[in-house]
Design a protein around this motif. Structure first.
Motif, PDB file in Angstrom:
ATOM      1  N   GLY A 130       0.809  -1.216   0.000  1.00 14.12           N
ATOM      2  CA  GLY A 130       0.000   0.000   0.000  1.00 14.12           C
ATOM      3  C   GLY A 130       0.838   1.260   0.000  1.00 14.12           C
ATOM      4  O   GLY A 130       0.457   2.269  -0.605  1.00 14.12           O
ATOM      5  N   GLN A 131       1.978   1.224   0.678  1.00 10.66           N
ATOM      6  CA  GLN A 131       2.861   2.390   0.721  1.00 10.66           C
ATOM      7  C   GLN A 131       3.671   2.525  -0.569  1.00 10.66           C
ATOM      8  O   GLN A 131       3.855   3.627  -1.093  1.00 10.66           O
ATOM      9  CB  GLN A 131       3.813   2.280   1.912  1.00 10.66           C
ATOM     10  CG  GLN A 131       3.107   2.290   3.264  1.00 10.66           C
ATOM     11  CD  GLN A 131       4.085   2.091   4.422  1.00 10.66           C
ATOM     12  OE1 GLN A 131       5.256   1.828   4.200  1.00 10.66           O
ATOM     13  NE2 GLN A 131       3.584   2.230   5.637  1.00 10.66           N
ATOM     14  N   VAL A 132       4.159   1.365  -1.066  1.00 14.90           N
ATOM     15  CA  VAL A 132       4.998   1.384  -2.274  1.00 14.90           C
ATOM     16  C   VAL A 132       4.198   1.835  -3.487  1.00 14.90           C
ATOM     17  O   VAL A 132       4.630   2.697  -4.258  1.00 14.90           O
ATOM     18  CB  VAL A 132       5.633   0.001  -2.518  1.00 14.90           C
ATOM     19  CG1 VAL A 132       6.360  -0.028  -3.860  1.00 14.90           C
ATOM     20  CG2 VAL A 132       6.590  -0.357  -1.390  1.00 14.90           C
ATOM     21  N   MET A 133       3.013   1.265  -3.657  1.00 13.29           N
ATOM     22  CA  MET A 133       2.196   1.564  -4.842  1.00 13.29           C
ATOM     23  C   MET A 133       1.098   2.562  -4.482  1.00 13.29           C
ATOM     24  O   MET A 133      -0.095   2.279  -4.577  1.00 13.29           O
ATOM     25  CB  MET A 133       1.593   0.271  -5.413  1.00 13.29           C
ATOM     26  CG  MET A 133       2.628  -0.777  -5.802  1.00 13.29           C
ATOM     27  SD  MET A 133       3.878  -0.181  -6.965  1.00 13.29           S
ATOM     28  CE  MET A 133       2.879   0.099  -8.425  1.00 13.29           C
ATOM     29  N   SER A 134       1.507   3.745  -4.078  1.00 16.22           N
ATOM     30  CA  SER A 134       0.537   4.797  -3.772  1.00 16.22           C
ATOM     31  C   SER A 134      -0.086   5.318  -5.067  1.00 16.22           C
ATOM     32  O   SER A 134       0.449   5.114  -6.168  1.00 16.22           O
ATOM     33  CB  SER A 134       1.228   5.943  -3.033  1.00 16.22           C
ATOM     34  OG  SER A 134       2.216   6.547  -3.861  1.00 16.22           O
ATOM     35  N   LYS A 135      -1.200   6.030  -4.951  1.00 16.65           N
ATOM     36  CA  LYS A 135      -1.882   6.564  -6.128  1.00 16.65           C
ATOM     37  C   LYS A 135      -0.980   7.526  -6.899  1.00 16.65           C
ATOM     38  O   LYS A 135      -0.952   7.511  -8.140  1.00 16.65           O
ATOM     39  CB  LYS A 135      -3.168   7.277  -5.714  1.00 16.65           C
ATOM     40  CG  LYS A 135      -4.277   6.340  -5.274  1.00 16.65           C
ATOM     41  CD  LYS A 135      -5.548   7.126  -4.986  1.00 16.65           C
ATOM     42  CE  LYS A 135      -6.692   6.178  -4.597  1.00 16.65           C
ATOM     43  NZ  LYS A 135      -7.948   6.926  -4.312  1.00 16.65           N
ATOM     44  N   GLN A 136      -0.263   8.348  -6.154  1.00  8.70           N
ATOM     45  CA  GLN A 136       0.623   9.317  -6.798  1.00  8.70           C
ATOM     46  C   GLN A 136       1.744   8.619  -7.564  1.00  8.70           C
ATOM     47  O   GLN A 136       2.063   8.987  -8.696  1.00  8.70           O
ATOM     48  CB  GLN A 136       1.217  10.253  -5.746  1.00  8.70           C
ATOM     49  CG  GLN A 136       2.103  11.352  -6.334  1.00  8.70           C
ATOM     50  CD  GLN A 136       2.654  12.271  -5.260  1.00  8.70           C
ATOM     51  OE1 GLN A 136       2.414  12.064  -4.066  1.00  8.70           O
ATOM     52  NE2 GLN A 136       3.389  13.293  -5.680  1.00  8.70           N
ATOM     53  N   TRP A 137       2.343   7.580  -6.969  1.00  7.57           N
ATOM     54  CA  TRP A 137       3.419   6.847  -7.613  1.00  7.57           C
ATOM     55  C   TRP A 137       2.904   6.089  -8.841  1.00  7.57           C
ATOM     56  O   TRP A 137       3.578   6.047  -9.872  1.00  7.57           O
ATOM     57  CB  TRP A 137       4.073   5.902  -6.610  1.00  7.57           C
ATOM     58  CG  TRP A 137       5.192   5.058  -7.139  1.00  7.57           C
ATOM     59  CD1 TRP A 137       5.293   3.697  -7.057  1.00  7.57           C
ATOM     60  CD2 TRP A 137       6.366   5.495  -7.831  1.00  7.57           C
ATOM     61  NE1 TRP A 137       6.453   3.255  -7.646  1.00  7.57           N
ATOM     62  CE2 TRP A 137       7.135   4.339  -8.128  1.00  7.57           C
ATOM     63  CE3 TRP A 137       6.848   6.748  -8.231  1.00  7.57           C
ATOM     64  CZ2 TRP A 137       8.349   4.407  -8.806  1.00  7.57           C
ATOM     65  CZ3 TRP A 137       8.060   6.814  -8.902  1.00  7.57           C
ATOM     66  CH2 TRP A 137       8.794   5.658  -9.184  1.00  7.57           C
ATOM     67  N   CYS A 138       1.716   5.495  -8.743  1.00  9.49           N
ATOM     68  CA  CYS A 138       1.122   4.788  -9.886  1.00  9.49           C
ATOM     69  C   CYS A 138       0.906   5.742 -11.056  1.00  9.49           C
ATOM     70  O   CYS A 138       1.199   5.407 -12.211  1.00  9.49           O
ATOM     71  CB  CYS A 138      -0.202   4.139  -9.477  1.00  9.49           C
ATOM     72  SG  CYS A 138      -0.038   2.742  -8.342  1.00  9.49           S
ATOM     73  N   ALA A 139       0.384   6.935 -10.765  1.00 11.06           N
ATOM     74  CA  ALA A 139       0.172   7.932 -11.822  1.00 11.06           C
ATOM     75  C   ALA A 139       1.493   8.354 -12.444  1.00 11.06           C
ATOM     76  O   ALA A 139       1.596   8.521 -13.670  1.00 11.06           O
ATOM     77  CB  ALA A 139      -0.566   9.139 -11.253  1.00 11.06           C
ATOM     78  N   GLN A 140       2.513   8.514 -11.618  1.00  8.12           N
ATOM     79  CA  GLN A 140       3.827   8.898 -12.137  1.00  8.12           C
ATOM     80  C   GLN A 140       4.416   7.812 -13.029  1.00  8.12           C
ATOM     81  O   GLN A 140       5.057   8.111 -14.053  1.00  8.12           O
ATOM     82  CB  GLN A 140       4.768   9.203 -10.970  1.00  8.12           C
ATOM     83  CG  GLN A 140       4.451  10.491 -10.241  1.00  8.12           C
ATOM     84  CD  GLN A 140       5.310  10.693  -9.000  1.00  8.12           C
ATOM     85  OE1 GLN A 140       6.053   9.796  -8.587  1.00  8.12           O
ATOM     86  NE2 GLN A 140       5.203  11.861  -8.383  1.00  8.12           N
ATOM     87  N   LEU A 141       4.202   6.549 -12.664  1.00  8.58           N
ATOM     88  CA  LEU A 141       4.696   5.442 -13.484  1.00  8.58           C
ATOM     89  C   LEU A 141       4.010   5.413 -14.847  1.00  8.58           C
ATOM     90  O   LEU A 141       4.653   5.162 -15.881  1.00  8.58           O
ATOM     91  CB  LEU A 141       4.483   4.107 -12.756  1.00  8.58           C
ATOM     92  CG  LEU A 141       5.389   3.834 -11.549  1.00  8.58           C
ATOM     93  CD1 LEU A 141       4.930   2.583 -10.810  1.00  8.58           C
ATOM     94  CD2 LEU A 141       6.845   3.680 -11.994  1.00  8.58           C
ATOM     95  N   VAL A 142       2.709   5.670 -14.856  1.00  5.20           N
ATOM     96  CA  VAL A 142       1.974   5.683 -16.126  1.00  5.20           C
ATOM     97  C   VAL A 142       2.425   6.860 -16.989  1.00  5.20           C
ATOM     98  O   VAL A 142       2.701   6.690 -18.193  1.00  5.20           O
ATOM     99  CB  VAL A 142       0.451   5.749 -15.866  1.00  5.20           C
ATOM    100  CG1 VAL A 142      -0.299   6.040 -17.173  1.00  5.20           C
ATOM    101  CG2 VAL A 142      -0.043   4.440 -15.270  1.00  5.20           C
ATOM    102  N   TRP A 143       2.521   8.040 -16.390  1.00  3.72           N
ATOM    103  CA  TRP A 143       2.975   9.204 -17.161  1.00  3.72           C
ATOM    104  C   TRP A 143       4.415   9.037 -17.633  1.00  3.72           C
ATOM    105  O   TRP A 143       4.775   9.489 -18.728  1.00  3.72           O
ATOM    106  CB  TRP A 143       2.831  10.480 -16.333  1.00  3.72           C
ATOM    107  CG  TRP A 143       1.427  10.984 -16.249  1.00  3.72           C
ATOM    108  CD1 TRP A 143       0.636  11.039 -15.144  1.00  3.72           C
ATOM    109  CD2 TRP A 143       0.619  11.480 -17.326  1.00  3.72           C
ATOM    110  NE1 TRP A 143      -0.611  11.549 -15.458  1.00  3.72           N
ATOM    111  CE2 TRP A 143      -0.640  11.825 -16.791  1.00  3.72           C
ATOM    112  CE3 TRP A 143       0.844  11.667 -18.688  1.00  3.72           C
ATOM    113  CZ2 TRP A 143      -1.670  12.354 -17.562  1.00  3.72           C
ATOM    114  CZ3 TRP A 143      -0.185  12.187 -19.478  1.00  3.72           C
ATOM    115  CH2 TRP A 143      -1.418  12.526 -18.907  1.00  3.72           C
TER     116      TRP A 143
END
Length: 310
Positions: free
Chosen positions: A133-146
């Motif tokens: 839950g900490q590693v794959m935060s919403k902000q980090w997921c969005a950054q990975l996609v962008w």
């Protein structure tokens, strides 16, 4: 305007998959069906993931973007391919060809990165479940996609502007069903050594780094699975990444065979191209829906909601 100054021809002839009118008619029906299934399957995945709260997790967030990329990737080449199967003059303008290459680079490059991101997501979920839950935060997921879109766009802006400066003089026949950058190198009457070198220096590291990240993610996943004592536990963990493994094999396998394996004739190269650009976008939603209980349950819930309104 730069394109008009550098080119002495305005269109290419695309040979396609067959010159036989009867076979072309059969291929039109086949590929139209594939394209409609691709649109339906990926749109269904987008709708289900969007509307079902049970699927609002990083794994399905990435899957929704994969479905969107597959929609775009298939739509770049399939409509023109279907048009040429029915038309007498199987042509595409030079501008249209370069535009096709532009969008193939973006969508293909982004899909390669996204498959790597999805492998990292499975690694985090299986190898570090308490920290997931900490590693794959919403902000980090969005950054990975962008970041995936950014790398796909970077490859494009490195290669396509150079291709726009090439001269096309006498040879204008593409022995393929769509435009690909290596194919138009053969048609140019100008020196393409710089173009070829830039393409290798930009695409090979891109493909190699993403492939190695997938490979090492699954090495770690395999060791974690082997450390699980119960058979049911192993099967449950493996089922969470089996769909992604299948998607990676279909995409990377066909791309590797298309570009890196010497073939005796062009027919095999065409088959491998059809695999990654036509078949794989259709199979991805089927793989994830048929092999995933959560997706199947979400599809049922979405259909039930829709039937209630009807």
């Amino acid at each position: 305007m730069a394109l008009r100054n550098h080119s002495t021809i305005t269109e290419f002839i695309i040979l396609g998959l067959s010159a036989d009118p009867k076979i072309q008619a059969l291929l039109f029906v086949l590929f139209l069906g594939i394209y409609l299934l691709t649109m339906l399957g990926n749109l269904m995945m987008l709708l289900v993931i969007r509307t079902d709260s049970h699927l609002h997790t990083p794994m399905y967030f990435f899957l929704s973007h994969l479905s969107f990329i597959d929609l775009c990737f298939s739509s770049v080449t399939m409509p023109k391919m279907l048009e040429n199967l029915l038309s007498q003059k199987k042509s595409i303008s030079v501008r249209g060809c370069l535009a096709q290459i532009f969008f193939v680079f973006i969508t293909g490059g982004t899909e390669i990165c996204l498959l790597s991101v999805m492998a990292y997501d499975r690694y985090a979920a299986i190898c570090h479940p308490l920290l997931y839950g900490q590693v794959m935060s919403k902000q980090w997921c969005a950054q990975l996609v962008w970041g995936s879109w950014g790398l796909g766009f970077l490859d494009t802006v490195i290669n396509v502007p150079l291709a726009m400066k090439m001269d096309f003089c006498d040879t204008y026949i593409i022995p393929h069903y769509s435009c690909e950058l290596p194919s138009i190198f053969l048609l140019s009457c100008s020196d393409v050594s710089t173009n070829f070198l830039v393409m290798l220096c930009s695409t090979i590291p891109h493909a190699l780094i993403t492939f190695l990240s997938i490979f090492f993610s699954y090495i770690c996943i395999i060791f974690t699975i082997l450390s699980i004592t119960s058979t049911s536990g192993r099967n449950k963990v493996f089922s969470t990444c089996s769909s992604h493994i299948a998607a990676v094999i279909f995409f990377y396998g066909s791309v590797f065979l298309r570009y890196f394996i010497p073939t005796s004739g062009s027919s095999l190269k065409l088959i491998f191209s059809v695999q990654y650009s036509v078949i794989t976008p259709m199979l991805n939603p089927l793989i994830y829906s048929l092999k995933n209980k959560e997706v199947k349950a979400a599809v049922r819930r979405t259909l039930e909601k829709y039937l209630q309104y009807v």
